[in-house]
Design an enzyme around this catalytic site. Structure first.
Site, short mmCIF file in Angstrom:
data_model
loop_
_atom_site.label_atom_id
_atom_site.label_comp_id
_atom_site.label_asym_id
_atom_site.label_seq_id
_atom_site.Cartn_x
_atom_site.Cartn_y
_atom_site.Cartn_z
N ASP A 101 0.75 -1.14 0.03
CA ASP A 101 0.13 0.04 0.04
C ASP A 101 0.66 1.10 -0.13
O ASP A 101 1.64 1.49 0.96
CB ASP A 101 -0.86 -0.05 1.36
CG ASP A 101 -1.65 1.13 1.44
OD1 ASP A 101 -2.50 1.40 2.43
OD2 ASP A 101 -1.55 2.30 0.79
N ILE A 102 0.90 1.93 -1.08
CA ILE A 102 2.12 2.94 -1.23
C ILE A 102 1.88 4.03 0.07
O ILE A 102 2.91 4.61 0.18
CB ILE A 102 1.63 3.85 -2.70
CG1 ILE A 102 2.95 4.45 -2.99
CG2 ILE A 102 0.43 4.53 -2.60
CD1 ILE A 102 2.93 4.97 -4.33
N ASN B 223 -7.08 12.77 -10.49
CA ASN B 223 -7.88 13.37 -11.70
C ASN B 223 -7.36 14.66 -11.85
O ASN B 223 -6.91 15.23 -10.89
CB ASN B 223 -9.32 12.81 -11.78
CG ASN B 223 -9.84 13.53 -10.34
OD1 ASN B 223 -9.92 15.08 -10.23
ND2 ASN B 223 -10.32 12.91 -9.46
N GLY C 174 -9.68 4.51 -5.85
CA GLY C 174 -8.27 4.02 -5.97
C GLY C 174 -7.01 4.47 -5.02
O GLY C 174 -7.41 4.85 -3.91
N VAL C 175 -5.84 4.54 -5.88
CA VAL C 175 -4.75 5.01 -4.94
C VAL C 175 -4.94 6.52 -4.43
O VAL C 175 -4.40 6.90 -3.49
CB VAL C 175 -3.36 4.90 -5.47
CG1 VAL C 175 -3.40 5.99 -6.77
CG2 VAL C 175 -2.17 5.00 -4.70
N ASP C 176 -5.69 7.29 -5.23
CA ASP C 176 -5.98 8.78 -4.87
C ASP C 176 -6.89 8.67 -3.67
O ASP C 176 -6.42 9.51 -2.62
CB ASP C 176 -7.11 9.33 -6.08
CG ASP C 176 -6.90 10.79 -6.00
OD1 ASP C 176 -7.76 11.35 -6.93
OD2 ASP C 176 -6.37 11.47 -5.18
N SER D 125 -2.58 5.13 -14.34
CA SER D 125 -3.65 4.72 -15.36
C SER D 125 -3.97 3.53 -15.45
O SER D 125 -5.22 3.09 -15.99
CB SER D 125 -3.10 5.42 -16.67
OG SER D 125 -3.13 6.59 -16.66
N VAL E 87 -8.54 2.54 -12.68
CA VAL E 87 -9.79 2.89 -13.19
C VAL E 87 -9.51 3.73 -14.64
O VAL E 87 -10.59 3.63 -15.64
CB VAL E 87 -10.26 4.16 -12.12
CG1 VAL E 87 -11.35 5.09 -12.69
CG2 VAL E 87 -10.93 3.56 -10.98
N TYR E 88 -8.70 4.26 -15.11
CA TYR E 88 -8.21 4.84 -16.16
C TYR E 88 -8.10 3.71 -17.23
O TYR E 88 -7.97 4.15 -18.46
CB TYR E 88 -7.35 5.72 -16.12
CG TYR E 88 -7.74 7.17 -15.51
CD1 TYR E 88 -8.91 7.20 -15.06
CD2 TYR E 88 -6.89 8.32 -15.38
CE1 TYR E 88 -9.56 8.50 -14.78
CE2 TYR E 88 -7.13 9.47 -15.12
CZ TYR E 88 -8.71 9.56 -14.60
OH TYR E 88 -9.09 10.81 -14.19
N1 APR Z 1 -1.20 1.71 -2.98
C1 APR Z 1 -0.59 1.42 -4.38
N2 APR Z 1 -1.20 1.14 -5.51
C2 APR Z 1 -2.61 1.09 -5.17
C3 APR Z 1 -3.35 1.39 -4.16
C4 APR Z 1 -2.62 1.81 -3.02
N3 APR Z 1 -3.01 1.87 -1.85
N4 APR Z 1 -4.76 1.53 -4.56
C5 APR Z 1 -4.77 1.06 -5.78
N5 APR Z 1 -3.53 1.16 -6.27
C6 APR Z 1 -2.94 0.82 -7.67
C7 APR Z 1 -4.31 0.17 -8.51
O1 APR Z 1 -4.28 -1.15 -8.19
C8 APR Z 1 -3.77 0.29 -9.97
O2 APR Z 1 -2.72 -0.59 -10.27
O3 APR Z 1 -2.81 1.94 -8.38
C9 APR Z 1 -2.87 1.68 -9.98
C10 APR Z 1 -3.71 2.91 -10.34
O4 APR Z 1 -5.12 2.34 -10.27
P1 APR Z 1 -6.30 4.02 -9.98
O5 APR Z 1 -5.90 4.14 -8.39
O6 APR Z 1 -7.52 3.22 -10.24
O7 APR Z 1 -5.54 5.24 -10.90
P2 APR Z 1 -5.69 5.54 -12.23
O8 APR Z 1 -6.24 4.13 -12.99
O9 APR Z 1 -4.64 6.40 -12.55
O10 APR Z 1 -7.35 6.35 -12.42
C11 APR Z 1 -7.18 7.77 -11.75
O11 APR Z 1 -9.07 6.99 -10.37
O12 APR Z 1 -9.18 7.20 -8.02
C12 APR Z 1 -9.55 7.81 -9.10
O13 APR Z 1 -9.36 10.08 -8.57
C13 APR Z 1 -8.68 9.22 -9.32
O14 APR Z 1 -10.16 9.62 -11.18
C14 APR Z 1 -8.78 9.43 -10.57
C15 APR Z 1 -8.66 7.80 -11.49
#
Ligand code: APR
Length: 168
Positions: A9-10, A23, A31-33, A122, A125-126
């Protein structure tokens, strides 16, 4: 290449900077955000809200990066970047994703960051195909003229870990 692949978990990593896959509003999400905002506390959202909008509801255009303190996180800085939404691969997605990594390094250098952790920008979700997203990450990092002493690709789930390890 002095890169490390770490399944974690980052938000728990003790590095100078963690990168947030945000975003364009920079006002949080899932997600990670979502994880980073939960762990950093409400001060992070306040700091993001304080960043100037370049146009309505856009504080960080796709491909660019912005930096804030990490607040309650172990990391001193959060470098927010906005990856491209996957639209099939012919809408500039690879260049935009590469720009995310390049622009994060630029801010990291300005802040004197010596260790940084990237999520798979990306690739969630992206909708960016995970193997292609990881290849852009590793390729851009390898070609960068400067990077912190310690670069961590932080993966979330064994499938992504295997993809990055296969690229090392
Ligand atoms: N630690 C590390 N990696 C994580 C964590 C975490 N706690 N949570 C999720 N991830 C990974 C996911 O499994 C994926 O491999 O981070 C990677 C990116 O996934 P997303 O978080 O969905 O990000 P992204 O694909 O760039 O989409 C961005 O999602 O959360 C929203 O606000 C954000 O609208 C934006 C979109």
């Amino acid at each position: 290449m002095n890169f490390q692949v770490l399944e974690a978990d980052i938000t728990t990593l003790r590095v100078d900077a963690i990168v947030n896959a945000a975003n364009e509003s920079l006002l949080g999400g899932g997600g990670v955000d979502g994880a980073i905002h939960r762990a950093a506390g409400p001060a992070l959202l306040a700091a993001c809200r304080g960043l100037p909008e370049v146009r309505r509801n856009v504080r960080c255009p796709t491909g660019e990066a912005r930096v804030t303190p990490g607040f309650d996180l172990p990391a001193r800085w959060v470098i927010h970047t906005v990856g491209p939404v996957w639209q099939g691969g012919h809408h500039g997605e690879p260049d935009l994703l590469a720009a995310c990594y390049t622009n994060c390094l630029k801010l990291a250098r300005e802040k004197g960051v010596e260790s940084i952790a990237f999520p798979a920008i990306s690739a969630g979700v992206y909708g960016y195909p995970p193997d292609a997203a990881a290849a852009v990450a590793v390729g851009t990092m390898s070609a960068a003229p400067w990077r912190p002493e310690r670069v961590v690709f932080c993966t979330f789930g064994s499938a992504m870990t295997r993809i990055y390890e296969g690229l090392m």
